[in-house]
Motif scaffolding. Structure first.
Motif, PDB file in Angstrom:
ATOM      1  N   ARG A  23       0.839  -1.206   0.000  1.00  0.00           N
ATOM      2  CA  ARG A  23       0.000   0.000   0.000  1.00  0.00           C
ATOM      3  C   ARG A  23       0.876   1.258   0.000  1.00  0.00           C
ATOM      4  N   TYR A  24       1.936   1.232   0.805  1.00  0.00           N
ATOM      5  CA  TYR A  24       2.828   2.394   0.877  1.00  0.00           C
ATOM      6  C   TYR A  24       3.547   2.598  -0.465  1.00  0.00           C
ATOM      7  N   ARG A  25       3.984   1.522  -1.095  1.00  0.00           N
ATOM      8  CA  ARG A  25       4.643   1.625  -2.397  1.00  0.00           C
ATOM      9  C   ARG A  25       3.704   2.235  -3.434  1.00  0.00           C
ATOM     10  N   GLN A  26       2.421   1.869  -3.381  1.00  0.00           N
ATOM     11  CA  GLN A  26       1.447   2.446  -4.303  1.00  0.00           C
ATOM     12  C   GLN A  26       1.293   3.946  -4.047  1.00  0.00           C
ATOM     13  N   LEU A  27       1.263   4.328  -2.769  1.00  0.00           N
ATOM     14  CA  LEU A  27       1.192   5.746  -2.424  1.00  0.00           C
ATOM     15  C   LEU A  27       2.409   6.497  -2.962  1.00  0.00           C
ATOM     16  N   VAL A  28       3.591   5.949  -2.762  1.00  0.00           N
ATOM     17  CA  VAL A  28       4.815   6.588  -3.249  1.00  0.00           C
ATOM     18  C   VAL A  28       4.757   6.750  -4.767  1.00  0.00           C
ATOM     19  N   HIS A  29       4.261   5.744  -5.455  1.00  0.00           N
ATOM     20  CA  HIS A  29       4.119   5.811  -6.910  1.00  0.00           C
ATOM     21  C   HIS A  29       3.176   6.955  -7.310  1.00  0.00           C
ATOM     22  N   GLU A  30       2.021   7.044  -6.658  1.00  0.00           N
ATOM     23  CA  GLU A  30       1.049   8.093  -6.985  1.00  0.00           C
ATOM     24  C   GLU A  30       1.591   9.483  -6.666  1.00  0.00           C
ATOM     25  N   ILE A  31       2.264   9.614  -5.547  1.00  0.00           N
ATOM     26  CA  ILE A  31       2.845  10.903  -5.165  1.00  0.00           C
ATOM     27  C   ILE A  31       3.946  11.293  -6.151  1.00  0.00           C
ATOM     28  N   THR A  32       4.748  10.324  -6.563  1.00  0.00           N
ATOM     29  CA  THR A  32       5.808  10.590  -7.541  1.00  0.00           C
ATOM     30  C   THR A  32       5.218  11.103  -8.847  1.00  0.00           C
ATOM     31  N   LEU A  33       4.140  10.477  -9.292  1.00  0.00           N
ATOM     32  CA  LEU A  33       3.476  10.938 -10.522  1.00  0.00           C
ATOM     33  C   LEU A  33       2.948  12.362 -10.353  1.00  0.00           C
ATOM     34  N   ALA A  34       2.357  12.645  -9.204  1.00  0.00           N
ATOM     35  CA  ALA A  34       1.824  13.990  -8.951  1.00  0.00           C
ATOM     36  C   ALA A  34       2.945  15.024  -8.961  1.00  0.00           C
ATOM     37  N   PHE A  35       4.024  14.750  -8.231  1.00  0.00           N
ATOM     38  CA  PHE A  35       5.148  15.690  -8.186  1.00  0.00           C
ATOM     39  C   PHE A  35       5.778  15.872  -9.561  1.00  0.00           C
ATOM     40  N   SER A  36       5.883  14.804 -10.298  1.00  0.00           N
ATOM     41  CA  SER A  36       6.474  14.873 -11.634  1.00  0.00           C
ATOM     42  C   SER A  36       5.635  15.763 -12.556  1.00  0.00           C
ATOM     43  N   GLY A  37       4.325  15.575 -12.520  1.00  0.00           N
ATOM     44  CA  GLY A  37       3.440  16.395 -13.343  1.00  0.00           C
ATOM     45  C   GLY A  37       3.494  17.865 -12.954  1.00  0.00           C
ATOM     46  N   ILE A  38       3.513  18.130 -11.662  1.00  0.00           N
ATOM     47  CA  ILE A  38       3.593  19.505 -11.172  1.00  0.00           C
ATOM     48  C   ILE A  38       4.908  20.135 -11.625  1.00  0.00           C
ATOM     49  N   SER A  39       5.999  19.422 -11.444  1.00  0.00           N
ATOM     50  CA  SER A  39       7.316  19.951 -11.830  1.00  0.00           C
ATOM     51  C   SER A  39       7.392  20.219 -13.323  1.00  0.00           C
ATOM     52  N   ARG A  40       6.882  19.300 -14.100  1.00  0.00           N
ATOM     53  CA  ARG A  40       6.903  19.460 -15.557  1.00  0.00           C
ATOM     54  C   ARG A  40       6.148  20.726 -15.964  1.00  0.00           C
ATOM     55  N   GLU A  41       4.985  20.928 -15.362  1.00  0.00           N
ATOM     56  CA  GLU A  41       4.191  22.104 -15.710  1.00  0.00           C
ATOM     57  C   GLU A  41       4.862  23.393 -15.238  1.00  0.00           C
ATOM     58  N   ILE A  42       5.470  23.369 -14.067  1.00  0.00           N
ATOM     59  CA  ILE A  42       6.164  24.569 -13.579  1.00  0.00           C
ATOM     60  C   ILE A  42       7.350  24.899 -14.483  1.00  0.00           C
ATOM     61  N   LEU A  43       8.047  23.904 -14.982  1.00  0.00           N
ATOM     62  CA  LEU A  43       9.145  24.157 -15.913  1.00  0.00           C
ATOM     63  C   LEU A  43       8.631  24.806 -17.203  1.00  0.00           C
ATOM     64  N   GLN A  44       7.444  24.408 -17.644  1.00  0.00           N
ATOM     65  CA  GLN A  44       6.842  25.049 -18.820  1.00  0.00           C
ATOM     66  C   GLN A  44       6.494  26.513 -18.527  1.00  0.00           C
ATOM     67  N   LEU A  45       5.954  26.759 -17.331  1.00  0.00           N
ATOM     68  CA  LEU A  45       5.635  28.139 -16.949  1.00  0.00           C
ATOM     69  C   LEU A  45       6.910  28.979 -16.919  1.00  0.00           C
ATOM     70  N   LYS A  46       7.965  28.416 -16.347  1.00  0.00           N
ATOM     71  CA  LYS A  46       9.255  29.107 -16.272  1.00  0.00           C
ATOM     72  C   LYS A  46       9.741  29.468 -17.671  1.00  0.00           C
ATOM     73  N   GLU A  47       9.657  28.529 -18.581  1.00  0.00           N
ATOM     74  CA  GLU A  47      10.095  28.756 -19.953  1.00  0.00           C
ATOM     75  C   GLU A  47       9.268  29.867 -20.612  1.00  0.00           C
ATOM     76  N   GLN A  48       7.968  29.853 -20.386  1.00  0.00           N
ATOM     77  CA  GLN A  48       7.108  30.897 -20.959  1.00  0.00           C
ATOM     78  C   GLN A  48       7.439  32.266 -20.386  1.00  0.00           C
ATOM     79  N   LEU A  49       7.666  32.329 -19.093  1.00  0.00           N
ATOM     80  CA  LEU A  49       8.017  33.608 -18.477  1.00  0.00           C
ATOM     81  C   LEU A  49       9.314  34.147 -19.075  1.00  0.00           C
ATOM     82  N   GLN A  50      10.262  33.267 -19.295  1.00  0.00           N
ATOM     83  CA  GLN A  50      11.574  33.683 -19.780  1.00  0.00           C
ATOM     84  C   GLN A  50      11.540  34.055 -21.261  1.00  0.00           C
ATOM     85  N   THR A  51      11.006  33.173 -22.084  1.00  0.00           N
ATOM     86  CA  THR A  51      11.127  33.375 -23.534  1.00  0.00           C
ATOM     87  C   THR A  51       9.996  34.191 -24.137  1.00  0.00           C
ATOM     88  N   GLU A  52       8.767  33.917 -23.745  1.00  0.00           N
ATOM     89  CA  GLU A  52       7.632  34.590 -24.369  1.00  0.00           C
ATOM     90  C   GLU A  52       7.299  35.936 -23.743  1.00  0.00           C
TER      91      GLU A  52
END
Length: 173
Positions: A68-97
């Motif tokens: 159960r804990y491993r499943q939680l870690v997997h879900e949290i990892t996916l959430a953090f990864s998605g959040i980070s990916r989107e924030i990196l896109q925002l950063k890129e837009q702020l810088q370049t566009e």
């Protein structure tokens, strides 16, 4: 449309010479920052769920419910990864566009500190389990205390960066 808003939009059009109006760019930057703060809120909620899940995991000891804990870690990892990916896109837009490298830099600094925070959180969870499994070993309790301190300092650093971001984004208005 309210009269004051109509006048502001008219000035917006008059100030441009074929380029995207500055006032629209400001609105776009505000939207990007709003999305960033929303993502930070999602990250806070993910940490809350991660901590809650870890407490439940520790409560299942000494025969831990690792699946159960491993499943939680997997879900949290996916959430953090998605959040980070989107924030990196925002950063890129702020810088370049939008030509706002100072705001993009704040997002980069938050990302780095959030990475540090996640690593410390994982280390702290492991240290807590070690302290629970071997309560007679003072080094485990010491490690828990040291990691808590580092985590607090990292959270304070994130808060300072967020304050700098808020200040710099308001200064440009």
């Amino acid at each position: 449309m309210q009269p004051a808003r109509k006048v502001a939009r008219s000035r917006c059009w008059l100030q441009t010479a074929g380029a995207l109006p500055r006032c629209w760019m400001d609105d776009a930057v505000k939207l990007l920052l709003h999305r960033f703060y929303t993502l930070q809120g999602e990250r806070v909620e993910a940490y809350r769920l991660f901590e809650e899940g870890h407490r439940a995991y520790l409560g299942s000891g000494p025969h831990y419910d690792f699946l159960r804990y491993r499943q939680l870690v997997h879900e949290i990892t996916l959430a953090f990864s998605g959040i980070s990916r989107e924030i990196l896109q925002l950063k890129e837009q702020l810088q370049t566009e939008h030509g706002r490298p100072e705001l993009a830099q704040h997002l980069s600094r938050v990302q780095q500190k959030e990475k540090d925070k996640l690593e410390l959180t994982a280390q702290l969870q492991l240290a807590r389990q070690n302290a629970q499994d071997q309560p007679g070993v003072p080094a485990h309790q010491q490690e828990v205390q040291e990691l808590k301190y580092k985590l607090i300092k990292t959270i304070e650093a994130i808060s300072e960066i967020l304050q700098d971001l808020k200040y710099d984004s308001e200064e440009a208005e």
